[in-house]
Design an enzyme around this catalytic site. Structure first.
Site, PDB file in Angstrom:
ATOM      1  N   TYR A   1     -39.500  -9.776  12.093  1.00 21.92           N
ATOM      2  CA  TYR A   1     -38.595  -9.785  13.241  1.00 21.92           C
ATOM      3  C   TYR A   1     -39.325  -9.919  14.568  1.00 21.92           C
ATOM      4  O   TYR A   1     -38.750 -10.349  15.552  1.00 21.92           O
ATOM      5  CB  TYR A   1     -37.753  -8.505  13.270  1.00 21.92           C
ATOM      6  CG  TYR A   1     -36.521  -8.537  12.410  1.00 21.92           C
ATOM      7  CD1 TYR A   1     -36.608  -8.775  11.048  1.00 21.92           C
ATOM      8  CD2 TYR A   1     -35.269  -8.317  12.959  1.00 21.92           C
ATOM      9  CE1 TYR A   1     -35.483  -8.787  10.247  1.00 21.92           C
ATOM     10  CE2 TYR A   1     -34.136  -8.324  12.175  1.00 21.92           C
ATOM     11  CZ  TYR A   1     -34.242  -8.556  10.820  1.00 21.92           C
ATOM     12  OH  TYR A   1     -33.118  -8.564  10.047  1.00 21.92           O
TER      13      TYR A   1
ATOM     14  N   LYS B   1     -43.690  -6.280  -1.624  1.00 25.16           N
ATOM     15  CA  LYS B   1     -43.887  -7.474  -2.457  1.00 25.16           C
ATOM     16  C   LYS B   1     -45.397  -7.651  -2.607  1.00 25.16           C
ATOM     17  O   LYS B   1     -45.982  -8.670  -2.215  1.00 25.16           O
ATOM     18  CB  LYS B   1     -43.204  -8.684  -1.783  1.00 25.16           C
ATOM     19  CG  LYS B   1     -43.198  -9.960  -2.608  1.00 25.16           C
ATOM     20  CD  LYS B   1     -42.266  -9.921  -3.800  1.00 25.16           C
ATOM     21  CE  LYS B   1     -42.414 -11.202  -4.631  1.00 25.16           C
ATOM     22  NZ  LYS B   1     -41.668 -11.148  -5.912  1.00 25.16           N
TER      23      LYS B   1
ATOM     24  N   ASP C   1     -37.923  -7.521  -5.367  1.00 22.11           N
ATOM     25  CA  ASP C   1     -36.975  -8.265  -6.210  1.00 22.11           C
ATOM     26  C   ASP C   1     -36.398  -7.378  -7.315  1.00 22.11           C
ATOM     27  O   ASP C   1     -35.192  -7.350  -7.561  1.00 22.11           O
ATOM     28  CB  ASP C   1     -37.599  -9.559  -6.767  1.00 22.11           C
ATOM     29  CG  ASP C   1     -38.976  -9.367  -7.387  1.00 22.11           C
ATOM     30  OD1 ASP C   1     -39.533  -8.247  -7.293  1.00 22.11           O
ATOM     31  OD2 ASP C   1     -39.499 -10.333  -7.965  1.00 22.11           O
TER      32      ASP C   1
ATOM     33  N   ASP D   1     -33.299  -4.840   5.808  1.00 21.72           N
ATOM     34  CA  ASP D   1     -32.074  -5.486   6.275  1.00 21.72           C
ATOM     35  C   ASP D   1     -31.261  -5.977   5.076  1.00 21.72           C
ATOM     36  O   ASP D   1     -30.054  -5.746   4.981  1.00 21.72           O
ATOM     37  CB  ASP D   1     -32.443  -6.667   7.192  1.00 21.72           C
ATOM     38  CG  ASP D   1     -31.216  -7.408   7.692  1.00 21.72           C
ATOM     39  OD1 ASP D   1     -30.243  -6.731   8.103  1.00 21.72           O
ATOM     40  OD2 ASP D   1     -31.212  -8.651   7.651  1.00 21.72           O
TER      41      ASP D   1
ATOM     42  N   ASP E   1     -27.561  -4.088   3.066  1.00 23.87           N
ATOM     43  CA  ASP E   1     -26.261  -4.756   2.886  1.00 23.87           C
ATOM     44  C   ASP E   1     -25.881  -4.760   1.404  1.00 23.87           C
ATOM     45  O   ASP E   1     -24.721  -4.580   1.043  1.00 23.87           O
ATOM     46  CB  ASP E   1     -26.294  -6.204   3.401  1.00 23.87           C
ATOM     47  CG  ASP E   1     -25.840  -6.319   4.856  1.00 23.87           C
ATOM     48  OD1 ASP E   1     -26.045  -5.357   5.621  1.00 23.87           O
ATOM     49  OD2 ASP E   1     -25.275  -7.368   5.219  1.00 23.87           O
TER      50      ASP E   1
HETATM   51  C1  IPM Z   1     -28.704  -5.077  11.113  1.00 22.99           C
HETATM   52  C2  IPM Z   1     -28.314  -6.427  11.616  1.00 22.99           C
HETATM   53  C3  IPM Z   1     -29.329  -6.880  12.658  1.00 22.99           C
HETATM   54  C4  IPM Z   1     -30.670  -6.943  11.956  1.00 22.99           C
HETATM   55  C5  IPM Z   1     -29.007  -8.193  13.353  1.00 22.99           C
HETATM   56  C6  IPM Z   1     -27.653  -8.159  14.034  1.00 22.99           C
HETATM   57  C7  IPM Z   1     -30.073  -8.592  14.343  1.00 22.99           C
HETATM   58  O1  IPM Z   1     -28.205  -7.330  10.559  1.00 22.99           O
HETATM   59  O2  IPM Z   1     -28.802  -4.150  11.938  1.00 22.99           O
HETATM   60  O3  IPM Z   1     -28.893  -4.930   9.908  1.00 22.99           O
HETATM   61  O4  IPM Z   1     -30.988  -7.932  11.285  1.00 22.99           O
HETATM   62  O5  IPM Z   1     -31.437  -5.984  12.089  1.00 22.99           O
HETATM   63 MG    MG Z   2     -28.359  -6.420   8.642  1.00 23.87          MG
END
Ligand code: IPM
Ligand code: MG
Length: 359
Positions: A141, A191, A223, A247, A251
């Site tokens: 990032y 990884k 993975d 990240d 999710d």
């Molecule tokens: C998160 C989001 C952010 C990230 C984006 C919006 C920049 O996906 O907080 O997980 O990738 O960190």
């Molecule tokens: Mg995210």
């Protein structure tokens, strides 16, 4: 003493969910006999529209002076042109970096009453309680060089994955400290079979583990971790990992709860000041319709009370109120509400505040 809380509603459903979390904080302050001063500031796409800057100086100054920050979400199709010079996400990334918020805590708990809303088998979800500790200010990032160029008439782009041992050590150490208050198990995800930065990550994590003989450390490749998350989610306690892996995996883990809309997060650095935000993002398709789930934002407010204001009892109160609302059937549309029975954003907020008042 008055605590200053900066509200950054941002984009999409951000303003709607922050409104409900703000009301919860105000209700808790009144109950606890505490004084909270709230300040609204702009960030993300909204700030680009108003000031041409996703993180205006006034916003950053206010955040630096605040005891805690509650953010809704940033981003949306309006600002999505991949060639755009300024992007809403730069506001959030810039804020994390400027405040040194290197650790992102994302607790993911499967509430039994929501198991049916998850695509995973209910039996898999029983008792799932994972705390992700995502490194937040390093890795891909922020690594340099980062560029796009034309070489020999062909386009080329570069991102850099870089970690120093100190960046790894501080976030891994925090994961171990948090594991002490839980089930004493840390899974460090990397990884290391391919990436040099992951080999350093693994080495440093092993060194830090020696400081915590009471906590067990295991290493896992990202993975296979992605697969184990959906095949044996109960087998995890604390997961610590670098920025990009965190990240993606968080999710994925959101499917445990049945909805991304209920997961909070806390971004912490050295001091007690933190940035709190639901992980769901701006959800532009839902924005302005009053249907978004405010639970992620309200649980983020609970984390804010606990980690930045030292109000652990009040945080527990908010978390219990959310659990009670869910147990007694309160559902927004994303939580698998029966047709016609979905609560609006405001009604869900109201329902949770009623549980707080009744406690
Ligand atoms: C998160 C989001 C952010 C990230 C984006 C919006 C920049 O996906 O907080 O997980 O990738 O960190
Ligand atoms: Mg995210």
């Amino acid at each position: 003493m008055t605590a200053t809380i900066v509200l950054l509603p941002g984009d999409g459903i951000g303003p709607e969910v922050v409104r409900e979390a703000h009301k919860v904080l105000a209700a808790v302050a009144a109950r606890a006999g505490r004084e909270f001063a709230f300040e609204d500031h702009s960030i993300g796409g909204a700030a680009i529209d108003q000031h041409g800057d996703p993180l205006p100086p006034a916003t950053l100054d206010a955040c630096r002076r605040a005891d805690a920050i509650l953010l809704g979400a940033v981003g949306g199709p309006k600002w999505d042109d991949p060639r755009a010079r300024v992007r809403p996400e730069q506001g959030l990334l810039g804020l994390r970096k400027a405040l040194g918020l290197y650790a992102n805590l994302r607790p993911v708990r499967a509430h039994p009453a929501l198991a049916a809303a998850s695509p995973l088998k209910p039996a898999l979800l029983l008792g799932v309680d994972v705390l992700f500790v995502r490194e937040l200010t390093g890795g891909l990032y922020f690594g340099e060089p980062r560029l796009r160029e034309v070489a020999g008439g062909r386009r080329r782009a570069v991102d850099t994955l870089v970690y120093s041992e100190d960046e790894i050590a501080r976030v891994v150490r925090l994961a171990f400290r948090l594991a002490r208050g839980r089930n004493q198990r840390v899974t460090s995800v990397d990884k290391a079979n391919v990436l040099e930065s992951s080999r350093l990550w693994r080495e440093v994590a092993t060194e830090i583990a020696a400081e915590f003989p009471d906590v067990a450390l295991e290493h896992q490749l990202v993975d296979s971790c992605a697969m184990r998350l959906v095949t044996a989610p109960r087998s995890f306690d604390v997961i610590v990992t670098e920025n990009m892996f965190g990240d993606i995996l968080t999710d994925e883990a959101a499917v445990f709860t049945g909805s991304l809309g209920v997961i909070p997060s806390a971004s912490l650095g050295e001091g007690s000041r933190g940035l709190y935000e639901p992980i769901h993002g701006s959800a532009p398709d839902l924005a302005g319709r009053g249907v978004a789930n405010p639970i992620g934002a309200i649980l983020s407010a609970a984390l804010l009370l606990r980690h930045s204001l030292g109000l652990g009892g009040e945080a527990d109160l908010v978390e219990r109120a959310v659990a009670a609302a869910i147990t007694t059937g309160a559902r927004t549309a994303d939580m698998g509400a029966a047709p016609g029975e979905a609560l609006s954003t405001a009604a869900m907020g109201e329902r949770i505040r009623r549980e707080i008042a009744a406690a």
